[in-house]
Design an enzyme around this catalytic site. Sequence first.
Site, PDB file in Angstrom:
ATOM      1  N   GLU A   1       1.319  -0.005  -4.944  1.00  0.00           N
ATOM      2  CA  GLU A   1       0.540   1.206  -5.150  1.00  0.00           C
ATOM      3  C   GLU A   1       1.515   2.349  -4.965  1.00  0.00           C
ATOM      4  OE1 GLU A   1      -3.260   3.740  -3.439  1.00  0.00           O
ATOM      5  OE2 GLU A   1      -2.021   2.569  -2.080  1.00  0.00           O
TER       6      GLU A   1
ATOM      7  N   ASP B   1       0.809  -1.205   0.000  1.00  0.00           N
ATOM      8  CA  ASP B   1       0.000   0.000   0.000  1.00  0.00           C
ATOM      9  C   ASP B   1       0.853   1.270   0.000  1.00  0.00           C
ATOM     10  OD1 ASP B   1      -2.606   1.457   0.555  1.00  0.00           O
ATOM     11  OD2 ASP B   1      -1.471   2.005   2.343  1.00  0.00           O
TER      12      ASP B   1
END
Length: 617
Positions: free
Chosen positions: A303, A267
Amino acid sequence: MQDRFAHEMPFGAAVLPEGGVRFRLWAPAQERVRLLLGEPGAAIEMGRGAGGWFEHTAAEAAPGTLYRFGLANGMAVPDPASRAQARDVHGPSVVVAPRSYRWKRPEWRGRPWRETVLYEAHTGCFTPEGSFEGARRKLDHLAALGVTALELMPIAEFEGERNWGYDGVLQFAPHRSYGAPDDLKRLIDEAHERELMVFLDVVYNHFGPSGNYLHLYAPHFFTERHHTPWGAGINFDGPESRPVRDFFVHNALYWLEEYRFDGLRLDAVHAIADDRRPDILTELGETVRARLEPDRHVHLVLENDANASSRLRQDRRARAPGYDAQWNDDMHHAAHVLLTGEAHGYYADYVDDPAAKLARALAEGFAYQGERSRHRDDAPRGEPSAALPTIAFVDFLQNHDQIGNRAFGERLASLVSEEAVTAATAVLLLSPHIPMLFMGEEWGTRTPFQFFCDFRGDLAAAVRDGRRREFARFPEFQDPATRDRIPDPNSPATYERSRLDWRELDRDTARRWLERARSLLATRAREIVPRVGNCTGEAARDEVRDGRAFRVTWRLDDGAELSVVANLSERPIGELDWAVRGRAIWREPAGLAMDQTVSDLPPWSVAWSLAPPSRGP
């Protein structure tokens, strides 16, 4: 063979083969630490070694034993490397025997990345049970749909019973409300039986705001030299950073070795600050590649708002040295602006010629490859990406962020017509990029996915009020009464509204959407997947007409030419005269005229064609 499915790490509780349990804690800010076994149980002085490490082997401990660590001020804290919690993030940890689960598919080696079709799901909202067991019961649905990988949003222990997962504080412990460690292993094992991969979303850029006690006994875990949206940065590069780096590298290995996940999604890595070389992302990727069996397919996905294509560079064997792919926000944002006309927030970067930005993202990977971003105060964003393989980009029309970060969590099907979603989905699922669906998207659900958590007291109020302030800059939320309608993240009703309703599949409309998704994915598996892997954006071409219609052509691995022409608007476009090579593999709508040329494109239309390799002049 089963014995290898356990990850050994230098901290936490390790069940010893000869009996007993070894406990280790890094607590450099403490002069003494006691091991607290049971409730209330015995308090045992732990030995202090070099570098602030405390250790004790307890012959009386065994799998199932509850334990905590007692600090010098009398506070009892859970194990930061706990494999399971008895109650919550503040209570005792549980000794777990990682080898207790007997795997049905110990020979599973995964699937090649090019075959990946991701399906993102929140464990608590995916099924009525809200558990690993509930997800296990839906594996047949996923296999029949044609996706090849279930991706779970973060499951690490967080405060309370409900959370998106990005507030995790005990990174090695699956959240107890979802089930026991063996329940998660059973889900993964039975997915492998169906030839499905399972991915896990992990958060290495911050800890959640409640239940993290590291600052009390290991303040070196954090640094004021770097700041993140969540406060002080994690200390990846300063003094005493080696145990911190090891903590996260071992976490990645733990999920991949002990639970046999097939991949990880990291993330928001743009929020990880690390001036050391190699930085933590490089070290983590290289360590995973070096440690795992060379014949095993394990995939690492980022990401990264920075669009750093250098993270995805390949070696001469056409294998990513660290990271296989990145979530492609550019594709989503450009498509969303085309479909909805929305222009606030980060969509402001795509309102100027969104069709051209979408076509470039499809052809070359990123739309922003160094251009200046209006949304980011005119700062340059991104790196050139055309040299990367097409499969280095994970594309999507919906995901947890793009739905849940809306004030009311509306799905795309609630914002635009079925025809618009249908056309965009045909672009998504047949592109030579890696596609991803968000749970329920396959049947066009309108069930919202709202932002939820389960905090108490002042923290709950701060999260609720902060979320409403976040939307105050948007014109539609200038009125305080309108902002007050934004759901309270801490309300159980917000969570319940976000659960999928599988009874929707009894409706004709949902079944029609589902059948279309299955057909698209079957076409992808037959026509696209065998031809991708090494082809790059350097051999792709894109063209836009009238600001709305676009054509993109790729040269695939076998020399075949894949083309898409599309009109993602509500107005017809004529006089295109775009030449079409090869045979049609998909038309949306089904009766779309397509012969040697495409001259007219009705609203919300898409046509895919595939031409065999050229034989030369």
